[in-house]
Design a protein around this motif. Structure first.
Motif, PDB file in Angstrom:
ATOM      1  N   ASN A 102       0.857  -1.186   0.000  1.00  0.00           N
ATOM      2  CA  ASN A 102       0.000   0.000   0.000  1.00  0.00           C
ATOM      3  C   ASN A 102       0.896   1.240   0.000  1.00  0.00           C
ATOM      4  OD1 ASN A 102      -1.757   2.118   0.496  1.00  0.00           O
ATOM      5  ND2 ASN A 102      -2.993   0.981   1.964  1.00  0.00           N
ATOM      6  N   PRO A 103       1.122   1.841  -1.153  1.00  0.00           N
ATOM      7  CA  PRO A 103       2.009   3.019  -1.211  1.00  0.00           C
ATOM      8  C   PRO A 103       1.524   4.178  -0.347  1.00  0.00           C
ATOM      9  CG  PRO A 103       1.561   2.165  -3.413  1.00  0.00           C
ATOM     10  CD  PRO A 103       0.640   1.452  -2.482  1.00  0.00           C
ATOM     11  N   ILE A 104       0.201   4.327  -0.216  1.00  0.00           N
ATOM     12  CA  ILE A 104      -0.332   5.417   0.606  1.00  0.00           C
ATOM     13  C   ILE A 104       0.050   5.195   2.067  1.00  0.00           C
ATOM     14  CG2 ILE A 104      -2.389   6.683   1.274  1.00  0.00           C
ATOM     15  CD1 ILE A 104      -1.659   6.864  -1.687  1.00  0.00           C
ATOM     16  N   ALA A 105      -0.050   3.924   2.525  1.00  0.00           N
ATOM     17  CA  ALA A 105       0.340   3.610   3.898  1.00  0.00           C
ATOM     18  C   ALA A 105       1.834   3.826   4.101  1.00  0.00           C
ATOM     19  CB  ALA A 105      -0.040   2.167   4.239  1.00  0.00           C
ATOM     20  N   ALA A 106       2.632   3.478   3.091  1.00  0.00           N
ATOM     21  CA  ALA A 106       4.079   3.694   3.179  1.00  0.00           C
ATOM     22  C   ALA A 106       4.381   5.176   3.345  1.00  0.00           C
ATOM     23  CB  ALA A 106       4.772   3.136   1.940  1.00  0.00           C
ATOM     24  N   ALA A 107       3.659   6.023   2.611  1.00  0.00           N
ATOM     25  CA  ALA A 107       3.865   7.466   2.746  1.00  0.00           C
ATOM     26  C   ALA A 107       3.439   7.952   4.125  1.00  0.00           C
ATOM     27  CB  ALA A 107       3.074   8.201   1.662  1.00  0.00           C
ATOM     28  N   ALA A 108       2.305   7.431   4.621  1.00  0.00           N
ATOM     29  CA  ALA A 108       1.808   7.848   5.931  1.00  0.00           C
ATOM     30  C   ALA A 108       2.763   7.450   7.049  1.00  0.00           C
ATOM     31  CB  ALA A 108       0.427   7.246   6.181  1.00  0.00           C
ATOM     32  N   GLU A 109       3.434   6.303   6.878  1.00  0.00           N
ATOM     33  CA  GLU A 109       4.358   5.810   7.899  1.00  0.00           C
ATOM     34  C   GLU A 109       5.785   6.301   7.665  1.00  0.00           C
ATOM     35  OE1 GLU A 109       3.918   1.620   7.604  1.00  0.00           O
ATOM     36  OE2 GLU A 109       1.824   1.620   8.281  1.00  0.00           O
ATOM     37  N   THR A 110       5.980   7.174   6.677  1.00  0.00           N
ATOM     38  CA  THR A 110       7.308   7.693   6.311  1.00  0.00           C
ATOM     39  C   THR A 110       8.270   6.553   6.013  1.00  0.00           C
ATOM     40  OG1 THR A 110       6.823   9.374   7.989  1.00  0.00           O
ATOM     41  CG2 THR A 110       8.888   9.586   6.825  1.00  0.00           C
ATOM     42  N   ALA A 111       7.767   5.506   5.373  1.00  0.00           N
ATOM     43  CA  ALA A 111       8.636   4.414   4.923  1.00  0.00           C
ATOM     44  C   ALA A 111       9.234   4.833   3.588  1.00  0.00           C
ATOM     45  CB  ALA A 111       7.838   3.124   4.795  1.00  0.00           C
ATOM     46  N   ILE A 112      10.341   5.547   3.661  1.00  0.00           N
ATOM     47  CA  ILE A 112      10.864   6.244   2.496  1.00  0.00           C
ATOM     48  C   ILE A 112      11.327   5.301   1.395  1.00  0.00           C
ATOM     49  CG2 ILE A 112      12.745   7.726   1.687  1.00  0.00           C
ATOM     50  CD1 ILE A 112      10.574   9.281   2.993  1.00  0.00           C
TER      51      ILE A 112
END
Length: 415
Positions: free
Chosen positions: A142-152
């Motif tokens: 989930n790219p949106i979740a990655a962005a929300a979690e700052t998983a760069i």
């Protein structure tokens, strides 16, 4: 340029005031800390909130611009390949030289402890993932979740794939999506410009807190950091001159004679863009055809950041060393990959903006805290001189190499 000096002045003023209050009344200093430090942390959080959308926008526009440049012809394609090879080499050099410089010129234990206590941020550095965990997290479900979690790193992987997919679209669709993300990036740059306008206030508060927590030793720690970064800048210059000599085939005395006006402009302006007219003149003195220089040098100014991977990785390695974070070879390789992506995406950004947007993703991907960047940006004025010097040297050398290579190919094709 002026804003960088204002930020530096705010840091010095905050630290001097903090030390004065601490010496006069430790109780008053401790009582003032809960009121002043949150101002700096609030500014730092405002700076952090721009990182994810700006990285996505700049990475997409950087990749699409690079792909468009490579399509422009054989000379442009050759230049882009030279740029990619050179920044990979400079980043690798930094990963080898920064730990070596830290071993040769260590910071005293007391100063390191004081600086570490003042900068804080150790809670942000999580445990190092295993190789298997890293592979599993590399592609986000989930790219949106990655962005929300700052998983760069997984976010960069998705964004890179998406950007290359955009380059395969028809021209109208490619232009639409590229324009959308260009507008997003421009809007975020306006926001970050507003945040940086408040940098003297935020840095003053952070400097005050640093001085109260760390005392006079904090100055020594920051000087050590600046000297190590400048040392990596010198290494970039030496690497650039060696490549010019052994790869491009121009001896250092001849090259430096041609570069004197360019180096003078670079030191005075700390801007590759402002140095472009001087670089065109230096290229002419080195025998580069003016028409070829007119193609490659503007491309180099827009896309080529020879010193960025080296200097940005040096910042992250220094912070990791300061907080006792052991970086494995694999984590360094990951950091190098992110540093290369960040270098491509930092198209024509002011130093104070690119410092945070380029280094924070590298730090997060390597498990290194990003909080110290809010203070370290204030002393970037001095290392930035070496960033510019290394960049203009590499720009002219790459232009000479690209132009000569195309001429040799044409000559080889002529019966």
């Amino acid at each position: 340029m002026k804003s960088a000096w204002f930020i530096l002045a705010a840091l010095v003023a905050g630290m001097l005031l903090g030390m004065a209050v601490e010496l006069a009344s430790p109780a008053a200093a401790a009582a003032s800390l809960p009121w002043i430090e949150p101002v700096g942390l609030l500014w730092l959080n405002a700076l952090k909130m721009t990182i994810v959308p700006l990285v996505v926008a700049l990475l997409i526009t950087g990749i699409t611009a690079t792909a468009d440049a490579a399509r422009a012809g054989r000379l442009a394609f050759r230049a882009v390949m030279i740029f990619l090879g050179a920044i990979t080499l400079s980043g690798t050099m930094s990963l080898l030289m920064t730990p070596l410089l830290l071993r040769l010129f260590p910071l005293s234990t007391a100063a390191a402890e004081a600086l570490r206590r003042g900068l804080g941020g150790t809670a942000e550095a999580g445990p190092s993932p295993t190789f298997g965990d890293f592979l599993l997290s590399l592609v986000p479900t989930n790219p949106i979740a990655a962005a929300a979690e700052t998983a760069i790193l997984p976010l960069i992987v998705f964004t890179t794939i998406f950007a290359f997919a955009i380059t395969r679209l028809d021209a109208p669709q490619r232009a639409t999506l590229s324009g959308l993300f260009k507008a997003l990036g421009d809007a975020m740059l306006i926001v970050i410009g507003w945040v940086l306008a408040l940098a003297p206030i935020g840095v003053f508060a952070l400097g005050y807190a640093l001085a109260v927590k760390a005392g006079v030793a904090a100055f020594g720690g920051l000087v050590h950091y600046v000297l190590i970064l400048m040392g990596i800048g010198v290494c970039c210059l030496i690497l650039g001159l060696l490549l010019t000599w052994f790869v491009v085939g121009v001896a250092p005395p001849r090259f430096l004679r041609a570069m004197v006006p360019t180096l003078a402009v670079a030191i005075s302006t700390q801007s590759s863009l402002a140095s472009l007219p001087a670089m065109l003149k230096s290229s002419e003195e080195l025998g580069v055809d003016a028409k070829k220089a007119d193609v490659v040098l503007p491309l180099a100014v827009a896309l080529f950041r020879f010193t960025s991977p080296a200097m940005n990785l040096a910042v992250v390695v220094y912070v990791a060393w300061l907080f006792g974070i052991e970086l494995t070879p694999w984590e360094m390789a990951v950091g190098l990959a992110v540093a290369l992506a960040a270098a491509l995406s930092s198209v024509s950004l002011p130093g104070s903006i690119s410092f945070v947007t380029s280094i924070a993703p590298i730090a997060v991907s390597m498990g290194v805290p990003v909080a110290p960047l809010g203070l370290l940006v204030a002393v970037e004025t001095f290392p930035d001189i070496f960033r510019t010097l290394g960049n203009v040297v590499a720009d002219v050398a790459a232009t000479k190499y690209a132009a000569d290579g195309v001429e040799n190919e044409v000559a080889g094709e002529t019966p």
